[in-house]
Design a protein around this motif. Structure first.
Motif, PDB file in Angstrom:
ATOM      1  N   LYS A   1      79.774  90.129  70.641  1.00 53.64           N
ATOM      2  CA  LYS A   1      79.184  89.049  70.072  1.00 53.64           C
ATOM      3  C   LYS A   1      78.095  88.345  70.697  1.00 53.64           C
ATOM      4  O   LYS A   1      77.991  87.914  71.782  1.00 53.64           O
ATOM      5  CB  LYS A   1      80.430  87.608  70.022  1.00 53.64           C
ATOM      6  N   ALA A   2      76.866  88.579  70.132  1.00 53.99           N
ATOM      7  CA  ALA A   2      75.524  88.523  70.727  1.00 53.99           C
ATOM      8  C   ALA A   2      74.435  87.988  69.902  1.00 53.99           C
ATOM      9  O   ALA A   2      74.612  87.877  68.811  1.00 53.99           O
ATOM     10  CB  ALA A   2      75.020  90.003  71.380  1.00 53.99           C
ATOM     11  N   TYR A   3      73.735  87.010  70.535  1.00 53.54           N
ATOM     12  CA  TYR A   3      72.403  86.828  70.050  1.00 53.54           C
ATOM     13  C   TYR A   3      71.204  86.576  70.710  1.00 53.54           C
ATOM     14  O   TYR A   3      71.168  86.982  72.060  1.00 53.54           O
ATOM     15  CB  TYR A   3      72.579  85.220  69.535  1.00 53.54           C
ATOM     16  N   CYS A   4      70.029  86.540  70.174  1.00 50.64           N
ATOM     17  CA  CYS A   4      68.822  86.808  70.895  1.00 50.64           C
ATOM     18  C   CYS A   4      68.033  85.542  70.396  1.00 50.64           C
ATOM     19  O   CYS A   4      67.446  85.606  69.136  1.00 50.64           O
ATOM     20  CB  CYS A   4      68.250  88.254  70.866  1.00 50.64           C
TER      21      CYS A   4
ATOM     22  N   CYS B   1      78.758  83.296  72.496  1.00 50.90           N
ATOM     23  CA  CYS B   1      78.380  84.772  72.963  1.00 50.90           C
ATOM     24  C   CYS B   1      79.132  85.183  74.049  1.00 50.90           C
ATOM     25  O   CYS B   1      79.519  84.325  75.010  1.00 50.90           O
ATOM     26  CB  CYS B   1      76.767  84.723  73.056  1.00 50.90           C
ATOM     27  N   ASN B   2      79.544  86.535  74.086  1.00 53.29           N
ATOM     28  CA  ASN B   2      79.833  87.062  75.238  1.00 53.29           C
ATOM     29  C   ASN B   2      78.599  88.061  75.758  1.00 53.29           C
ATOM     30  O   ASN B   2      78.648  88.722  76.841  1.00 53.29           O
ATOM     31  CB  ASN B   2      80.986  88.122  75.093  1.00 53.29           C
TER      32      ASN B   2
ATOM     33  N   TYR C   1      73.618  79.823  74.794  1.00 57.16           N
ATOM     34  CA  TYR C   1      74.568  80.900  74.212  1.00 57.16           C
ATOM     35  C   TYR C   1      76.047  80.518  74.387  1.00 57.16           C
ATOM     36  O   TYR C   1      76.786  81.163  73.784  1.00 57.16           O
ATOM     37  CB  TYR C   1      73.919  81.871  74.989  1.00 57.16           C
TER      38      TYR C   1
ATOM     39  N   TYR D   1      75.626  90.566  65.818  1.00 55.61           N
ATOM     40  CA  TYR D   1      74.540  90.266  66.634  1.00 55.61           C
ATOM     41  C   TYR D   1      73.385  89.603  65.727  1.00 55.61           C
ATOM     42  O   TYR D   1      73.328  89.904  64.484  1.00 55.61           O
ATOM     43  CB  TYR D   1      73.690  91.551  67.210  1.00 55.61           C
TER      44      TYR D   1
ATOM     45  N   ILE E   1      74.190  87.819  76.098  1.00 59.52           N
ATOM     46  CA  ILE E   1      72.876  87.235  75.782  1.00 59.52           C
ATOM     47  C   ILE E   1      72.042  88.499  75.747  1.00 59.52           C
ATOM     48  O   ILE E   1      71.808  89.304  76.604  1.00 59.52           O
ATOM     49  CB  ILE E   1      72.373  86.451  76.804  1.00 59.52           C
TER      50      ILE E   1
ATOM     51  N   PHE F   1      82.144  83.301  66.295  1.00 62.78           N
ATOM     52  CA  PHE F   1      82.182  83.369  67.877  1.00 62.78           C
ATOM     53  C   PHE F   1      83.169  82.489  68.576  1.00 62.78           C
ATOM     54  O   PHE F   1      83.810  82.807  69.721  1.00 62.78           O
ATOM     55  CB  PHE F   1      80.867  83.365  68.412  1.00 62.78           C
TER      56      PHE F   1
ATOM     57  N   MET G   1      79.435  86.238  80.677  1.00 66.88           N
ATOM     58  CA  MET G   1      78.642  86.968  79.711  1.00 66.88           C
ATOM     59  C   MET G   1      77.640  87.930  80.205  1.00 66.88           C
ATOM     60  O   MET G   1      77.333  87.637  81.462  1.00 66.88           O
ATOM     61  CB  MET G   1      77.670  85.741  78.911  1.00 66.88           C
TER      62      MET G   1
ATOM     63  N   LEU H   1      77.696  82.432  62.650  1.00 64.29           N
ATOM     64  CA  LEU H   1      78.136  83.455  63.795  1.00 64.29           C
ATOM     65  C   LEU H   1      78.603  82.273  64.832  1.00 64.29           C
ATOM     66  O   LEU H   1      79.619  82.622  65.543  1.00 64.29           O
ATOM     67  CB  LEU H   1      76.802  83.733  64.545  1.00 64.29           C
TER      68      LEU H   1
END
Length: 368
Positions: A30-33, A69-70, A64, A318, A72, A358, A113, A354
């Motif tokens: 479970k990611a984001y940028c 998120c888990n 985050y 993501y 980053i 999440f 994370m 998301l």
């Protein structure tokens, strides 16, 4: 509509977990940028060096965490060629106020994370400026995978792992010049590429006019194979548990055929985000590889379709977007959770979906 979809999302989560707790190792990504690659002032559309140098790692980690998120996805070195941590062998972003990546890792660990540091294999403005004889000098994805460049890239990867203790690296644009999407354009056969040809094939370069399409494709594949062996060896020698995450627009690129790359990476992402190629990754990846799909405004995926499809298949999620309104961070997560989905679009809609996914919130609930 939202009620039906919310029930579907909840059912997908239960199917995925079997109604029991999932270990951190087995949990889908479970990611984001918050994407610092793109912005005004740099070459070829990349962010100018030092843009967002005031970014606060503590604020980022909190954002985050609120998103749920888990993972980053942060930056070790941006496409502009400057690093996001201090005291490394790669010059830091001009004016960098914090030891950004190092602090992100430290703070994210407190919240369970992982932090993945970004490296762009095929584009690096600083390398291009410093080594005009070893690159095409025309936009991104234009760096031949010479021994000199691989020495530089691998030294950069090792340095970032040792200095920041990142949990993994993301490899982007892992192609030869012009690669990534068919049809593959002709190579220019710079002198450095002629030398690569001799190194990779053991034969003298036959001359540009004598290189067939099949010969060029075989060369591309050998170049990818050598680069992967160097990167994998460097990463795993430096930190054996370090995750290697490959993102590719065409995961079935002809350049990857015959190589062990897709079988050996730890995480594999279909950046195009479409379900067909995401599903096909199972046949391309290794048994241990985590699969991920991507939500971004540019790839045109509908999060109301992509998210439940990914969840039902146990595929990680993501997303990425550059900071909004010139700030170094996105709007507060509370905004995305409290705003009705049908009033959002583009990256804002992706983030809102998301955030609900999440945080195990139903899409039917537009407040929290």
């Amino acid at each position: 509509m939202w009620c039906i979809f919310g029930c579907l999302l909840t059912a997908c989560v239960r199917k995925q977990t079997g109604g029991t707790a999932v270990s951190a190792a087995d949990e889908p990504v479970k990611a984001y940028c918050i994407d610092y690659n793109w912005g005004e002032g740099g070459a070829h559309g990349f962010a100018r060096p030092g843009l967002w140098a005031d970014a606060n790692p503590a604020e980022h980690v909190e954002w985050y965490a609120a998103l749920g998120c888990n993972v980053i996805q942060s930056f070790a070195v941006s496409c502009n060629g400057y690093a996001w941590y201090k005291n490394g062998i790669i010059p830091e972003q001009p004016g960098l106020q914090h030891d950004f990546l190092t602090e992100q890792v430290r703070l994210a660990r407190q919240k369970n994370m992982k932090v993945i540091g970004y490296f762009c294999v095929g584009a690096n403005n600083k390398w291009e400026d410093d080594h005009p004889d070893l690159c095409y000098r025309m936009g991104g994805q234009q760096i031949p995978l010479t021994r000199q460049y691989l020495d530089y890239l691998c030294a950069s990867i090792e340095d970032a792992i040792r200095k920041t203790d990142i949990d993994g690296i993301m490899l982007d644009w892992f192609y030869n010049p012009g690669g990534g999407r068919d049809p593959l354009p002709p190579l220019r056969w710079l002198p450095c590429e002629e030398e690569m040809y001799r190194e990779l094939t053991g034969e003298d370069f036959p001359g540009k006019e004598n290189v067939t399409e099949d010969m060029a494709l075989a060369f591309r594949r050998k170049a990818i194979g050598r680069a992967w062996e160097r990167i994998r060896e460097t990463t795993k020698r430096t930190k054996p548990e370090c995750i290697i995450w490959l993102t590719a627009y065409e995961v079935d690129s002809r350049e990857y055929e015959g190589n062990t790359l897709l079988k050996e990476v730890d995480w594999l992402m279909n950046e195009a985000g479409d379900s067909e190629r995401t599903q096909a990754m199972k046949d391309l990846a290794g048994a241990q590889t985590k699969l991920i799909t991507c939500l971004a405004n540019w790839n045109g995926q509908n999060p109301l379709e992509t998210v439940p499809d990914a969840i039902s298949r146990g595929v990680g999620l993501y997303g990425f977007a550059k900071p909004v309104s010139g700030a170094s961070i996105m709007l507060p997560v509370d905004y995305y959770l409290s705003t009705p989905l049908d009033s959002l679009e583009g990256d804002a809609l992706n983030i809102a979906v998301l955030a609900r996914c999440f945080n195990n919130l139903p899409l039917a609930d537009n407040t929290h």
